[in-house]
Scaffold this motif. Sequence first.
Motif, PDB file in Angstrom:
ATOM      1  N   GLN A 123     -62.657   8.624 -58.960  1.00 11.43           N
ATOM      2  CA  GLN A 123     -63.245   8.125 -57.734  1.00 11.43           C
ATOM      3  C   GLN A 123     -63.707   9.203 -56.925  1.00 11.43           C
ATOM      4  O   GLN A 123     -63.455  10.325 -57.233  1.00 11.43           O
ATOM      5  CB  GLN A 123     -62.215   7.130 -56.943  1.00 11.43           C
ATOM      6  N   HIS A 149     -63.946   7.531 -51.260  1.00 15.22           N
ATOM      7  CA  HIS A 149     -62.834   6.614 -51.407  1.00 15.22           C
ATOM      8  C   HIS A 149     -61.475   6.891 -50.876  1.00 15.22           C
ATOM      9  O   HIS A 149     -60.796   6.116 -50.294  1.00 15.22           O
ATOM     10  CB  HIS A 149     -62.857   5.881 -52.890  1.00 15.22           C
ATOM     11  N   PHE A 159     -56.201   7.641 -57.658  1.00 13.08           N
ATOM     12  CA  PHE A 159     -57.831   7.871 -57.153  1.00 13.08           C
ATOM     13  C   PHE A 159     -58.624   8.842 -58.321  1.00 13.08           C
ATOM     14  O   PHE A 159     -59.702   9.196 -58.095  1.00 13.08           O
ATOM     15  CB  PHE A 159     -57.999   8.747 -56.077  1.00 13.08           C
TER      16      PHE A 159
END
Length: 332
Positions: free
Chosen positions: A266, A270, A263
């Motif tokens: 992000q 998300h 991740f």
Amino acid sequence: RQRILSGMQPTNDSLSIGNYIGAMTQWVSLQDDFDAFYMVADLHALTVNPDPDKLRERTRRTLAQYLAGGVDPERSTLFLQSHVPAHAELSWLLSCHTGFGELSRMTQFKDKAAKQGTETATAGLFSYPVLMAADILLYDAARVPVGEDQRQHLELTRNLAERMNSRYGADTFVVPEPHIVKAVAKIYDLQQPTQKMSKSEVGKGTIWLLDDPAKAAKKIKSAVTDAGTDITYDPVNKPGISNLLTIFAYLTDRTISDLEHEFEGQQYGHLKVALADVVAEFLTEFQTKVHTFLDDRAQLDAILRVGAHKAGDVAQDTLRRVNDRLGLLLSG
Ligand code: TYM
């Protein structure tokens, strides 16, 4: 093999994902290396005077959730606390060695009594930790896998065992060690990520194992997150995101650093969307298993019959030993 014992209260229609990640995953992973005894703490649930039909239903559901979570009756002994009368009997013997002050200092009692008013809080609620000590000491359990919120009760159990050992002989009781795995010992409320995810909260902050999966996904998506934007594990400064990462990691059997990597760059959103899917899928599969177990009442009854037998034998031996040490005459 050393023995371990643990239990959960059947106080709600469903266990929470905190119970699952904090305790049940530990139970499952310990069952090969230990002689494991896992019970449904139905006597403890009486402290809040549940409706009898509800208690029956919740007790079966709790057992079915243990089974769906991977607790295996072939490898572990699964039983109901009320099926082994020695729990209530040892509890009396221990309560005669427990200080009123000691019990008054138990934080869970103080919290619950404060909510309810000490005048109406029951004697059962007050002596609850003594019954828990009896649960553990009856099985000579070397370890007790629990979440962080049970640490103080474990400490009392150890104190009682040591006190009785010094009064009645060193091997009266095995002094148990708590088995608390720091990374998961406290799963936090989704709406208040500095508070424990609690079975007594009714809001959006708790995910129940029997929650409608779509509803649970919504709870994840509306989880409170923290200042900043980076998805990194930092329980002090980012309690919300860290909690979501923990849940994610444990439901998918991945490491937190693996997730941080995935991740990177992000947004919080998300992570929430991805976790919402993971949770919904996990719950769907879990619930299919729960319903299969619940539909086979004869199988549940058989598991409990075998468990009561095995647990009863061990407990009865311990109780005789303790009765003898205390000077009670043994019956022929
Ligand atoms: P109970 O029914 O409240 O909770 C069952 C188990 O789940 C753990 N737990 C959590 N772990 C991580 N995060 C959370 N948010 C979370 N919430 C709950 C608890 O620590 C517990 O391990 N008194 C016990 C039941 C009991 C027992 C025993 C346990 C009765 N006799 C003997 C061990 C040994 C209780 O009320 O747990």
